[in-house]
Design an enzyme around this catalytic site. Structure first.
Site, short mmCIF file in Angstrom:
data_model
loop_
_atom_site.label_atom_id
_atom_site.label_comp_id
_atom_site.label_asym_id
_atom_site.label_seq_id
_atom_site.Cartn_x
_atom_site.Cartn_y
_atom_site.Cartn_z
N ASP A 121 -45.54 -11.31 23.25
CA ASP A 121 -44.13 -11.66 23.36
C ASP A 121 -43.26 -10.59 22.69
OD1 ASP A 121 -44.52 -14.00 24.72
OD2 ASP A 121 -44.39 -15.29 22.97
N ARG A 181 -43.97 -8.54 31.64
CA ARG A 181 -43.17 -9.72 31.96
C ARG A 181 -41.71 -9.38 31.63
NH1 ARG A 181 -44.03 -13.79 27.75
NH2 ARG A 181 -45.99 -14.34 28.78
#
Length: 310
Positions: A131, A181
């Site tokens: 992340d 992502r």
């Protein structure tokens, strides 16, 4: 920046609100829209339901900014348990970890050691996602990612379209056959670091998405995933992919659990790669308020729950 978004982002960092929110049943009931529960067993059950609809899952245990080495190790052990459970249950599921949850604030070496331990136990056919957190962590996180990618091909990273620097970061990563992502971004950042206006963020997102898809077309080992619930934006991205001859399965959409569920299922039915980020854990307050800030219209959902509770 939208005033409601500004207020929500400020609230996400308020310690008093964080400590008191969990005491209110209507708040906890609202949170249930965005996460299946606090336990790993809740996340695993959700993944089984999603898999029956041809939708994959990405697990993330909530929490960040670990300041104790033993706690970072506990997080690592937890993710190893997740990997074992995924294998035992034969789930189409991956994991996504926060660097500060693995001890980045303590030591980059400690964080990398914990991350490496996790990647070594993951199925090499699946990606361990890293992340992206606030802008002051971007440099360290990308260093961590590049180092991991040098040893393991099955590691991915999140990039945030609202940051001015992201186009350069993307350009440097694509030649490495990275898994990326792309999200819009959910932190409060000054205008010299991030685009403050939504239209600018949306246009930058589309620009970055096009670069990712063209790179994917040239190098199939690149993984291009789009984390957004903006259906107008997704339609533009889909049309670009079709125009450039990319098959539907190469367009991967990663949405949050409980948001746009109908669209998640539609994408899967139509042959797109549909994934859902399934969050769980007791440290949900900051994460939950950031989700509201991403789409302040969700405040209406909170208001309805409050009215119903009374």
């Amino acid at each position: 920046m939208n005033p409601a978004r500004s207020i929500l982002l400020a609230a996400s960092q308020n310690a008093w609100l964080r400590d008191h929110a969990a005491r209110h049943k209507f708040v906890r009931r609202t949170v249930e829209r965005f996460m299946p529960g606090e336990e790993l067993s809740d996340a695993l059950a959700a993944a089984q339901r999603l898999q029956a609809k041809n939708i994959g899952s990405i697990f993330t245990r909530l929490g960040e900014n670990v300041t104790d080495q033993a706690e970072a190790r506990t997080v690592t052990e937890h993710y190893l348990e997740v990997l074992r459970s995924v294998k035992e249950k034969q789930l189409d599921a991956e994991i996504s970890v926060k660097p500060t949850q693995l001890g980045l604030d303590l030591s980059p070496e400690l964080c990398y050691s914990d991350l490496k331990t996790i990647i070594e136990q993951e199925d090499p056919r699946r990606v361990v996602w890293i992340d992206m957190e606030a802008s002051n962590y971007v440099g360290a996180t990308l260093q961590l990612y590049r180092r991991a990618l040098g040893e393991f091909p099955n590691v991915g990273v999140c990039l945030q379209a609202y940051l001015h620097r992201t186009r350069d970061d993307l350009a440097s990563l694509l030649p490495l056959r990275a898994s990326i992502r792309l999200v819009k971004g959910a932190y409060s950042e000054p205008p010299e670091i991030a685009f403050p206006e939504k239209p600018r963020v949306d246009e930058n997102y589309f620009l970055l998405a096009k670069e990712m898809l063209l790179a994917k077309k040239a190098e199939p080992k690149i993984r291009a995933a789009f984390g957004t619930h903006d259906m107008v934006l997704l339609q533009r991205i889909s049309e670009f992919a079709t125009t450039n001859g990319l098959p539907k399965k190469h367009l991967e959409v990663q949405m949050l659990y409980g948001i746009q569920s109908g669209e998640q299922e539609r994408l899967a039915r139509e042959g797109y790669t549909s994934k859902v980020l399934v969050s769980y854990g007791s440290h949900w307050y900051t994460w939950f308020v950031r989700r509201l800030a991403e789409r302040p219209a969700n405040l209406w959902f909170v208001a309805k729950n409050l009215f119903h509770f009374r």
